[in-house]
Write a protein that holds these residues in place. Sequence first.
Motif, PDB file in Angstrom:
ATOM      1  N   MET A   1       0.847  -1.198   0.000  1.00 49.04           N
ATOM      2  CA  MET A   1       0.000   0.000   0.000  1.00 49.04           C
ATOM      3  C   MET A   1       0.876   1.238   0.000  1.00 49.04           C
ATOM      4  N   LEU A   2       0.628   2.184  -0.910  1.00 45.56           N
ATOM      5  CA  LEU A   2       1.403   3.404  -0.976  1.00 45.56           C
ATOM      6  C   LEU A   2       0.578   4.566  -0.461  1.00 45.56           C
ATOM      7  N   VAL A   3       1.224   5.430   0.314  1.00 41.63           N
ATOM      8  CA  VAL A   3       0.577   6.635   0.817  1.00 41.63           C
ATOM      9  C   VAL A   3       1.332   7.834   0.274  1.00 41.63           C
ATOM     10  N   TRP A   4       0.619   8.762  -0.328  1.00 35.09           N
ATOM     11  CA  TRP A   4       1.252   9.933  -0.924  1.00 35.09           C
ATOM     12  C   TRP A   4       0.627  11.180  -0.328  1.00 35.09           C
ATOM     13  N   ARG A   5       1.432  12.172  -0.073  1.00 39.60           N
ATOM     14  CA  ARG A   5       0.948  13.430   0.474  1.00 39.60           C
ATOM     15  C   ARG A   5       1.561  14.576  -0.323  1.00 39.60           C
ATOM     16  N   CYS A   6       0.896  15.730  -0.360  1.00 38.51           N
ATOM     17  CA  CYS A   6       1.476  16.867  -1.064  1.00 38.51           C
ATOM     18  C   CYS A   6       0.917  18.169  -0.533  1.00 38.51           C
ATOM     19  N   LYS A   7       1.620  19.256  -0.889  1.00 41.70           N
ATOM     20  CA  LYS A   7       1.077  20.588  -0.694  1.00 41.70           C
ATOM     21  C   LYS A   7       0.439  20.995  -2.007  1.00 41.70           C
ATOM     22  N   PRO A   8      -0.873  21.183  -2.034  1.00 39.49           N
ATOM     23  CA  PRO A   8      -1.562  21.417  -3.306  1.00 39.49           C
ATOM     24  C   PRO A   8      -1.277  22.785  -3.885  1.00 39.49           C
ATOM     25  N   PRO A   9      -1.117  22.875  -5.203  1.00 34.21           N
ATOM     26  CA  PRO A   9      -1.044  24.181  -5.839  1.00 34.21           C
ATOM     27  C   PRO A   9      -2.398  24.850  -5.824  1.00 34.21           C
ATOM     28  N   ALA A  10      -2.393  26.146  -5.966  1.00 33.12           N
ATOM     29  CA  ALA A  10      -3.656  26.899  -5.949  1.00 33.12           C
ATOM     30  C   ALA A  10      -4.345  26.743  -7.289  1.00 33.12           C
ATOM     31  N   VAL A  11      -5.503  26.079  -7.259  1.00 42.76           N
ATOM     32  CA  VAL A  11      -6.273  25.879  -8.487  1.00 42.76           C
ATOM     33  C   VAL A  11      -7.716  26.266  -8.207  1.00 42.76           C
ATOM     34  N   PRO A 140      -6.350  18.891  -6.049  1.00 47.10           N
ATOM     35  CA  PRO A 140      -5.127  18.451  -5.370  1.00 47.10           C
ATOM     36  C   PRO A 140      -5.151  18.619  -3.856  1.00 47.10           C
ATOM     37  N   ALA A 141      -6.101  19.389  -3.321  1.00 50.74           N
ATOM     38  CA  ALA A 141      -6.202  19.526  -1.869  1.00 50.74           C
ATOM     39  C   ALA A 141      -6.984  18.383  -1.231  1.00 50.74           C
ATOM     40  N   TRP A 142      -7.681  17.598  -2.045  1.00 53.39           N
ATOM     41  CA  TRP A 142      -8.435  16.457  -1.522  1.00 53.39           C
ATOM     42  C   TRP A 142      -7.494  15.293  -1.232  1.00 53.39           C
ATOM     43  N   LYS A 143      -7.821  14.530  -0.212  1.00 49.98           N
ATOM     44  CA  LYS A 143      -7.101  13.295   0.073  1.00 49.98           C
ATOM     45  C   LYS A 143      -7.936  12.145  -0.485  1.00 49.98           C
ATOM     46  N   VAL A 144      -7.420  11.490  -1.500  1.00 51.51           N
ATOM     47  CA  VAL A 144      -8.184  10.497  -2.251  1.00 51.51           C
ATOM     48  C   VAL A 144      -7.625   9.098  -2.005  1.00 51.51           C
ATOM     49  N   THR A 145      -8.511   8.194  -1.630  1.00 51.38           N
ATOM     50  CA  THR A 145      -8.153   6.784  -1.460  1.00 51.38           C
ATOM     51  C   THR A 145      -8.758   5.986  -2.607  1.00 51.38           C
ATOM     52  N   LEU A 146      -7.911   5.243  -3.305  1.00 53.08           N
ATOM     53  CA  LEU A 146      -8.357   4.377  -4.394  1.00 53.08           C
ATOM     54  C   LEU A 146      -8.428   2.958  -3.861  1.00 53.08           C
ATOM     55  N   LEU A 166       1.364  12.373  -8.317  1.00 54.02           N
ATOM     56  CA  LEU A 166       0.304  12.712  -7.363  1.00 54.02           C
ATOM     57  C   LEU A 166       0.764  12.382  -5.944  1.00 54.02           C
ATOM     58  N   SER A 167       0.561  13.334  -5.056  1.00 56.51           N
ATOM     59  CA  SER A 167       0.960  13.150  -3.664  1.00 56.51           C
ATOM     60  C   SER A 167      -0.217  13.169  -2.703  1.00 56.51           C
ATOM     61  N   ASN A 168      -1.429  13.202  -3.272  1.00 56.98           N
ATOM     62  CA  ASN A 168      -2.628  13.239  -2.431  1.00 56.98           C
ATOM     63  C   ASN A 168      -3.449  11.961  -2.579  1.00 56.98           C
ATOM     64  N   VAL A 169      -2.785  10.878  -3.001  1.00 54.91           N
ATOM     65  CA  VAL A 169      -3.487   9.634  -3.298  1.00 54.91           C
ATOM     66  C   VAL A 169      -2.904   8.484  -2.507  1.00 54.91           C
ATOM     67  N   GLU A 170      -3.799   7.646  -1.988  1.00 53.28           N
ATOM     68  CA  GLU A 170      -3.427   6.399  -1.328  1.00 53.28           C
ATOM     69  C   GLU A 170      -4.100   5.249  -2.068  1.00 53.28           C
ATOM     70  N   VAL A 171      -3.316   4.270  -2.468  1.00 56.84           N
ATOM     71  CA  VAL A 171      -3.850   3.073  -3.121  1.00 56.84           C
ATOM     72  C   VAL A 171      -3.984   1.980  -2.074  1.00 56.84           C
ATOM     73  N   VAL A 172      -5.183   1.454  -1.932  1.00 55.91           N
ATOM     74  CA  VAL A 172      -5.453   0.420  -0.925  1.00 55.91           C
ATOM     75  C   VAL A 172      -5.921  -0.845  -1.621  1.00 55.91           C
ATOM     76  N   ARG A 173      -5.217  -1.945  -1.376  1.00 54.05           N
ATOM     77  CA  ARG A 173      -5.625  -3.248  -1.902  1.00 54.05           C
ATOM     78  C   ARG A 173      -6.555  -3.895  -0.902  1.00 54.05           C
ATOM     79  N   GLY A 174      -7.742  -4.231  -1.336  1.00 52.93           N
ATOM     80  CA  GLY A 174      -8.672  -4.880  -0.421  1.00 52.93           C
ATOM     81  C   GLY A 174     -10.097  -4.816  -0.927  1.00 52.93           C
TER      82      GLY A 174
END
Length: 285
Positions: A1-11, A140-146, A166-174
């Motif tokens: 499982m990978l966890v990514w985080r980021c500081k979002p650009p202003a969009v 990009p400010a949302w925290k998204v779990t796939l 992408l640094s705001n995405v977590e991939v979850v196997r399950g």
Amino acid sequence: MLVWRCKPPAVPFPLSLGTFVKHFSVIEPKAFPFHRIKAKSLTTAATIGTHNFDSFSCRQKQQIRLYVDTLLQWNQKMNLTAVTDVDEVMERHIEDSLAILPPIQDSYVSHCNASIDSIKLVDVGTGAGLPGLVLAIACPAWKVTLLESMNKRCDFLEHAVSVTGLSNVEVVRGRAENLGQNVSFREKFDVAVARAVAEMRILAEYCLPLVRVGGLFVAAKGHDPQEEVRNAERSLKLMGSSTLQLCSVESRSPYGQRTAIICSKDRPTPRKYPRDPGTPAKLPL
């Protein structure tokens, strides 16, 4: 499982309409009135136009291109999508995924009385990352779990997340049934979305245990889902939810539109739900 985080650009959002890349044709957005739907008389809100990408930053445009390229490359060796043409991917997958963004944004702000700027969203049965990965690029400010149960698809998702940066995405196997009973995921998300996964009776049991009380469950469905929604009333109620509204969005589907079904999480889901893996699909509520 990978966890990514980021500081979002202003969009700025919601997205303005214009042109993104040369492949896209444009449909102007229409008004978006929202109406609560009564169980015995489902009515659909006004149609929403599909998106293009004028307000996307250069980075976001590049991320979309990289994702589409990666999707088509990996699709040559595994079954990710039946669509193999770039233009068709953009219209049927990217634009279609972004079409549910205004209903999510507007209904979350109006119904949940909370800011949409930074939310936790889970895409249940994400497959190739649709719509979750596309929404993660757009917001990009949302925290998204796939959430995906198939290992090979998770390998693709992790690669796509890496390639796009992408640094705001977590991939979850399950499986959704297992995560819904896991305290780390149960009722931890503001919004759950699902696209092309299962009928509403099954989706309710997959998705709603993951949504916090006061949050939303959004299902992307076809042009005429009213009977499916009516059949799911019992399941939604058992999960602690109710149908808030149906919102039509323009798309490249054969019927020219899809429907975003918006459900509110009104009370906690009973602990016995979701049931064991496989049971919701075999014995829908």
